[in-house]
Design an enzyme around this catalytic site. Structure first.
Site, mmCIF file in Angstrom:
data_model
loop_
_atom_site.group_PDB
_atom_site.id
_atom_site.type_symbol
_atom_site.label_atom_id
_atom_site.label_comp_id
_atom_site.label_asym_id
_atom_site.label_seq_id
_atom_site.Cartn_x
_atom_site.Cartn_y
_atom_site.Cartn_z
ATOM 1 N N CYS A 185 -19.552 -8.408 -31.441
ATOM 2 C CA CYS A 185 -20.744 -7.595 -31.656
ATOM 3 C C CYS A 185 -21.849 -8.509 -32.181
ATOM 4 C CB CYS A 185 -20.467 -6.439 -32.624
ATOM 5 S SG CYS A 185 -19.893 -6.993 -34.246
ATOM 6 N N THR A 186 -22.945 -7.953 -32.645
ATOM 7 C CA THR A 186 -24.092 -8.768 -33.018
ATOM 8 C C THR A 186 -23.793 -9.728 -34.168
ATOM 9 O OG1 THR A 186 -25.553 -6.971 -32.329
ATOM 10 C CG2 THR A 186 -26.524 -8.725 -33.674
#
Length: 305
Positions: A185-186
């Site tokens: 994810c980020t």
């Protein structure tokens, strides 16, 4: 004026009094002139802040003085205080909204039962050893992956983080349970939670990308397994890791390549539209249109990394 930057971070640790942490954090940020978003729950903290570098350094130092936050990995990126409209510090049931507050357990080492953490270099080593057997599993909302993702990644069809539990419970990904799965994810928080939820549901070999896409991009830029642009939940909207980044997205009006999302020009609307630079100058193009709105992701007030 001092150089400005943006930091993003999270830390899982048991918090007996989230409201007291909220008051401390809000006072600290206002004193230092920082803006951004912080979520706090009984499981820990998740934030993105912009401001002068000297102020951010003081924030990091003082936050790490709290014993539960001393091991937090603060990730720095280009940006400024005005990338955020205001400071918002909130207490919620979860610091990232999977709708699994009662299922998630944390201790001083983070999420209990989460996937094995891999640095970007270790991810490359795993792929070198296991080849196409390795599955990259996107822990973000599907619209984020339209402009950037790992090569051949599995991208679940979710509009919100809360939909992930249903996605992995409905059997759609059962064929992956015996394969090595790398969640990403980020900044690392969503894949840390998702890796735990997947393991508890029978996925046998689950990993999480330590530091998320941000840390991976800082280490490998455009030379690794990541392709495209990283979507950001602030005024910057997206980030590239080099001058040779691939453009994976396409304009919703003319199909030209683009990595840029825009807010709908209708101020009452909360959708995002993927547009090329030419179409973005047309006011009609930046209105999502009533018959088109259902295909867009509404902007949430606070998002996870």
């Amino acid at each position: 004026m001092d150089l400005q930057k943006v930091i993003l971070y999270y830390g899982f640790t048991p918090l007996e009094d989230p409201e007291a942490i909220r008051l401390w954090q809000e006072t600290l940020c206002r004193t230092l002139g920082l803006k951004g978003r912080i979520l706090i729950s009984k499981h820990g903290i998740n934030g993105t802040l912009g401001g002068e570098m000297s102020a951010l350094k003081r924030y990091v130092h003082q936050t790490k003085n709290y014993s539960g936050f001393k091991t937090i990995d603060f990730k720095w990126s280009d940006g400024a205080v005005d990338d955020f409209p205001r400071l918002r510090v909130r207490v919620r049931d979860e610091v990232v909204s999977f709708g699994a507050a009662d299922e998630i357990k944390v201790d001083l080492n983070g999420i209990v039962g989460g996937g094995t953490r891999l640095t970007p270099t270790q991810v490359h080593e795993l792929v070198a050893q296991r080849g196409d057997e390795v599955v990259f599993f996107d822990a973000r909302n599907a619209f984020e992956a339209r402009i950037g993702r790992f090569k051949n990644a599995v991208v679940p069809s979710v509009e919100t983080t809360r939909e992930f539990v249903h996605e992995i419970d409905n059997g759609k990904f059962d064929h992956l349970k015996s394969r090595p799965v790398v969640t990403y994810c980020t900044g690392g928080i969503r894949c840390e939670v998702l890796s735990s939820l997947m393991k508890s549901r029978g996925f046998e070999e689950v990993y999480q990308l330590q530091g998320g896409i941000v840390r991976y991009g800082q280490e490998f830029g455009d030379r690794g397994l990541w392709e495209g642009s990283l979507y950001l939940f602030d005024a910057r909207m997206n980030q590239e890791f080099g001058e040779e980044s691939k453009v994976l997205g396409t304009c919703e009006r003319c199909d030209e390549p683009t990595s840029k999302y825009y807010n709908c020009s209708n101020l009452a609307c909360r959708t995002l539209i993927l547009l090329c630079a030419t179409c973005a100058t047309d006011n009609q193009s930046t209105d999502c249109l009533a018959d088109h709105a259902a295909n867009h992701e509404p902007k949430g007030e606070l998002r996870a990394h």
